[in-house]
Design a protein around this motif. Structure first.
Motif, short mmCIF file in Angstrom:
data_model
loop_
_atom_site.label_atom_id
_atom_site.label_comp_id
_atom_site.label_asym_id
_atom_site.label_seq_id
_atom_site.Cartn_x
_atom_site.Cartn_y
_atom_site.Cartn_z
N PRO A 228 0.80 -1.22 0.00
CA PRO A 228 0.00 0.00 0.00
C PRO A 228 0.83 1.28 0.00
O PRO A 228 0.28 2.34 -0.27
N TRP A 229 2.11 1.17 0.31
CA TRP A 229 2.98 2.35 0.26
C TRP A 229 4.05 2.12 -0.80
O TRP A 229 4.74 1.12 -0.77
N GLY A 230 4.21 3.08 -1.68
CA GLY A 230 5.18 2.90 -2.75
C GLY A 230 6.21 4.01 -2.80
O GLY A 230 6.72 4.47 -1.77
N LEU A 231 6.46 4.47 -4.01
CA LEU A 231 7.49 5.47 -4.25
C LEU A 231 7.23 6.75 -3.47
O LEU A 231 8.15 7.37 -2.93
N TRP A 232 5.98 7.18 -3.42
CA TRP A 232 5.69 8.48 -2.81
C TRP A 232 6.04 8.51 -1.34
O TRP A 232 6.50 9.52 -0.82
N THR B 262 11.59 0.17 2.43
CA THR B 262 10.20 0.56 2.20
C THR B 262 9.59 -0.04 0.94
O THR B 262 8.38 -0.23 0.89
N VAL B 263 10.39 -0.30 -0.07
CA VAL B 263 9.79 -0.75 -1.34
C VAL B 263 10.40 -2.07 -1.82
O VAL B 263 9.70 -3.05 -2.03
N VAL C 217 6.23 -2.21 -8.85
CA VAL C 217 7.21 -1.34 -9.51
C VAL C 217 6.47 -0.04 -9.78
O VAL C 217 5.36 -0.07 -10.31
N PRO C 218 7.05 1.11 -9.39
CA PRO C 218 6.30 2.35 -9.57
C PRO C 218 5.96 2.60 -11.04
O PRO C 218 6.72 2.23 -11.94
N SER C 219 4.82 3.22 -11.28
CA SER C 219 4.44 3.57 -12.64
C SER C 219 5.21 4.82 -13.07
O SER C 219 5.71 5.56 -12.22
N TRP C 220 5.29 5.07 -14.36
CA TRP C 220 5.99 6.28 -14.82
C TRP C 220 5.31 7.52 -14.27
O TRP C 220 5.94 8.54 -14.02
#
Ligand code: SF4
Ligand code: SF4
Lengths: 412, 290
Positions: free
Chosen positions: A71-75, A357-358, A370-373
């Protein structure tokens, strides 16, 4: 060459009418418009704004690759957790200059505090983009729902208070810009209190960011999970922040060369060397801690796995090696080596924060996040906007250049 | 925290003071006395995989009825549109059904994580989500060891969804919809203490039918949902690497240290500042020479 005689419009003619004229003139752009940075950043920021609109309109899932499992990604992992580590330079430097009273670093305190303040506003502000129900963000603040058992509650409050502390630390520069003599006197009288408060808050929320992940015990790869995450995060924020100071300083000295007096320019190398020594010390402590934890957890068998190699790369390639480079750069007075070490260290800190974290989060899940563009573009938007504001302030306020003489006299 | 409150409620309940009654009645808003956490005992040996629980849950919460049926080898997960699922596992003792949903932990990680108390362990036992408080940070999802809370990623006004043990029905004195409707009596609703006793009784009466592990008795500090089955939990897709200590205990050490840091560090900093003050001028001169 600019000297301390730089003219401050309002200071000369301090009546109400000119303040407005002055402010309006200050809002006009200064400097060249078509710089490479502007040409790249403007389209990215515009695209990012469009994406942010879509995000609030169609939901977080419309532009991110987040899943129910991750639920938590790049941001969060990059913008907030890593960004705040890099903003750690402010508390370390204010400690050295105001608490240890070491004046050697005085000339870079302002720019570092400004950088830290903006980093918090933007990177911690990026948290708002990630909140599904941001209109309720007021709940834990106004106190109708205090989740005091929550580490996130602590971190959120500390972000807010620390921004305030940094604003106070920076406010004398604003007052000098506006020529507000009395205000400056009052504000700079509050500096020490703000510094002490700010360092305390930083100690707690830098480690708190790590403590956030303590409950995710079974979800983080064992090479990155330990009960000591908070301490590791705290110690690494010292060299993360200082490496950022070194890195940012080398860029600022090129971009804003006309703001910097000759005296400060000469001091710069000594400052960088001093910082490199502190970095090396903090990294040594950090590396030793990591080794102790590794032995204590008896994780030898994990080293032979792909994640094990990844761990070794982080620990050796981006902690041990830059640490040695800091030492040798300090000894040999090689500023370039120190700068390279700072960049490697920053990569290492990014790796470390993302590994917790990721990358190491739910590392065994079949479908990896994998984060989106689009997440990347929004992240860049946040960073670029911060740099725009940073530049705007540096060009106008006495951040890099000397304070006006009247201000110096006040301090005597 | 949950345990403390439970102990507290128990003491009051045993003492039978009117004060306790008044207090609980006020908090529950229904005048219903509750002195222990409610929970659910799910018995795989009885479950026939009819999905009545899934259907009644969907109906109760206004969600779409399930379209897939349990199938061995396929793991269905709960998500925004279903709060409970029944899966089928091929085990050493043949095919076994298992129902999944929120475990209603005694000391829930999700509630400890929540900075607005939107996730909340009620004194009756169900862990509920309160939309007027939640800010959608999803820290509850990060923290829950069972990966239970789900988030509506595709909504502009997203909710966190999960089983709430039909808290409103419990306040009305009714059973949760799944327990009420299960035709095979595989889902038993009651106080956690009664349920564990019942589970032990069943295992003792038919030791050859049941595996002797009660899942949820100790896991994650004990959960409100407890399971008995023919085979050990590891064969049924349960997480078996969970600690027996509660998850909130993991960050307690950090949180307890905060107040002392907050008091001691500023004093220390001020002390250093005062003692190094005199250096100031010296260093200024020293710097000029560098
Ligand atoms: S299973 Fe997860 S969501 Fe349910 S009470 Fe426990 S921690 Fe909370
Ligand atoms: S998403 Fe909502 S319920 Fe979950 S921790 Fe955040 S505020 Fe609490």
């Amino acid at each position: 060459m600019k000297t301390s005689n730089f003219e401050y419009p309002i200071a000369k003619d301090n009546d109400g009418k000119t303040i407005w004229k002055f402010l309006i003139s200050e809002f006009k752009p200064k400097g060249k418009i078509f710089t490479p940075f502007n040409i790249i950043s403007v389209p990215v920021i515009l695209l990012g704004i469009v994406l942010i609109v879509i995000r609030f309109w169609k939901g977080i899932g419309s532009i991110t690759n987040l899943t129910q499992e991750v639920p938590w990604g790049l941001w969060i992992g990059f913008d907030v957790v890593t960004g705040v580590a890099f903003a750690g330079g402010a508390y370390v430097l204010t400690f050295i200059v105001y608490i240890l009273n070491n004046q050697k670093y005085h000339s870079i305190v302002r720019i570092t505090v400004l950088n830290g303040f903006l980093a918090y506003v933007f990177y911690a502000g990026a948290l708002l983009l990630d909140l599904g129900r941001p209109w309720n963000v007021i709940n834990p603040i106004i106190g109708n729902s205090f989740g005091t058992s929550s580490v996130l509650f602590l971190v959120a409050w500390h972000f807010l208070l620390y921004m305030l502390a940094q604003l106070i630390e920076f406010s004398p520069a604003v007052a000098e810009w506006l020529g507000a003599k009395r205000a400056r006197k009052i504000l700079s009288g509050m500096t020490i209190a703000a510094v002490i408060f700010g360092i305390t808050l930083s100690t707690l929320h830098q480690s708190g960011l790590g403590a956030l992940y303590l409950m995710a015990k079974d979800k983080i790869h064992p090479l990155w999970y330990s009960e000591f995450i908070p301490i590791l995060f705290l110690v690494s924020s010292i060299f993360a922040g200082l490496s950022m100071v070194i890195f940012e300083g080398s860029i600022s000295h090129k971009v804003f060369f006309n703001q910097i007096s000759e005296k400060h320019n000469k001091e710069q190398d000594g400052i960088v060397r001093g910082l490199s020594r502190i970095c090396a010390g903090a990294m040594f402590a950090y590396f030793a801690l990591q080794v102790l934890i590794f032995i204590h957890q008896k994780r030898w068998d994990l080293l032979g796995t792909p994640m094990g190699y990844w761990y070794l790369l982080e620990m050796i390639g981006f902690v041990l090696i830059p640490m040695l480079m800091f030492v040798s750069g300090y000894r040999r007075k090689s500023i370039n080596m120190i700068k390279t070490a700072a960049i490697l260290t920053m990569v290492g800190v990014i790796l470390n924060r993302l590994n917790v974290t990721v990358i190491g989060f739910k590392w065994d899940e079949a479908i990896r996040y994998v984060p989106s563009w689009m997440e990347v573009v929004v992240t860049l938007t946040v960073i670029f906007t911060e740099i725009w504001i940073f530049r705007w302030v540096v060009r106008r306020m006495p951040v890099l250049r000397d304070a006006p003489i009247w201000a110096k006299n006040q301090d005597k | 925290m949950g345990l403390d409150r439970r102990g507290f409620m128990k003491t009051l309940g045993v003492a039978g003071t009117t004060l306790a009654l008044g207090k609980t009645a006020f908090a529950a808003g229904k005048g219903k006395e509750s002195i222990e956490f409610y929970g659910i005992l799910y018995d795989s040996t009885r479950c026939v995989g009819c999905q009545t629980c899934e259907n009644s849950c969907a109906e109760k919460h206004g969600l779409p009825a399930p379209t897939e049926v349990p199938e061995a080898g396929v793991i269905r997960k709960t998500d925004e549109s279903r709060r409970t699922v029944v899966n089928l596992f091929k085990t050493t003792k043949g095919e076994v059904y298992v129902k999944n949903q929120c475990m209603h932990c005694n000391e829930p990680a999700c509630a400890a994580a929540c900075l607005t108390q939107a996730m909340y362990k009620t004194k009756e036992g169900p862990v509920i989500w309160r939309g007027n408080k939640c800010m959608g940070c999803r820290y509850c999802m990060v923290s829950c060891p069972f990966d239970v809370p789900k988030f509506e990623f595709h909504s502009a006004n997203p909710k966190i969804t999960k089983c709430d043990m039909c808290y409103d029905r419990i306040l009305e004195g009714k059973k949760p919809a799944c327990a009420e409707n299960c035709p095979a009596e595989a889902i038993t609703f009651g106080t956690r203490r009664e349920l564990i006793q019942e589970a032990r009784k069943r295992i003792a009466a038919q030791p050859d039918v049941y595996s002797d592990l009660i899942y949820g008795e100790r896991e994650a500090g004990g959960t409100g949902e407890v399971y008995v089955a023919q085979v050990p939990p590891v064969e049924l897709g349960f997480k078996t690497n969970l600690q027996n200590e509660s998850y909130p205990a993991l960050s307690k050490g950090f949180l307890y240290a905060v107040p002392s840091v907050f008091v001691l560090l500023p004093v220390l900093l001020l002390g250093i500042h005062e003692t190094t003050k005199t250096n100031k001028n010296h260093q200024n001169e020293g710097d000029e020479n560098e």
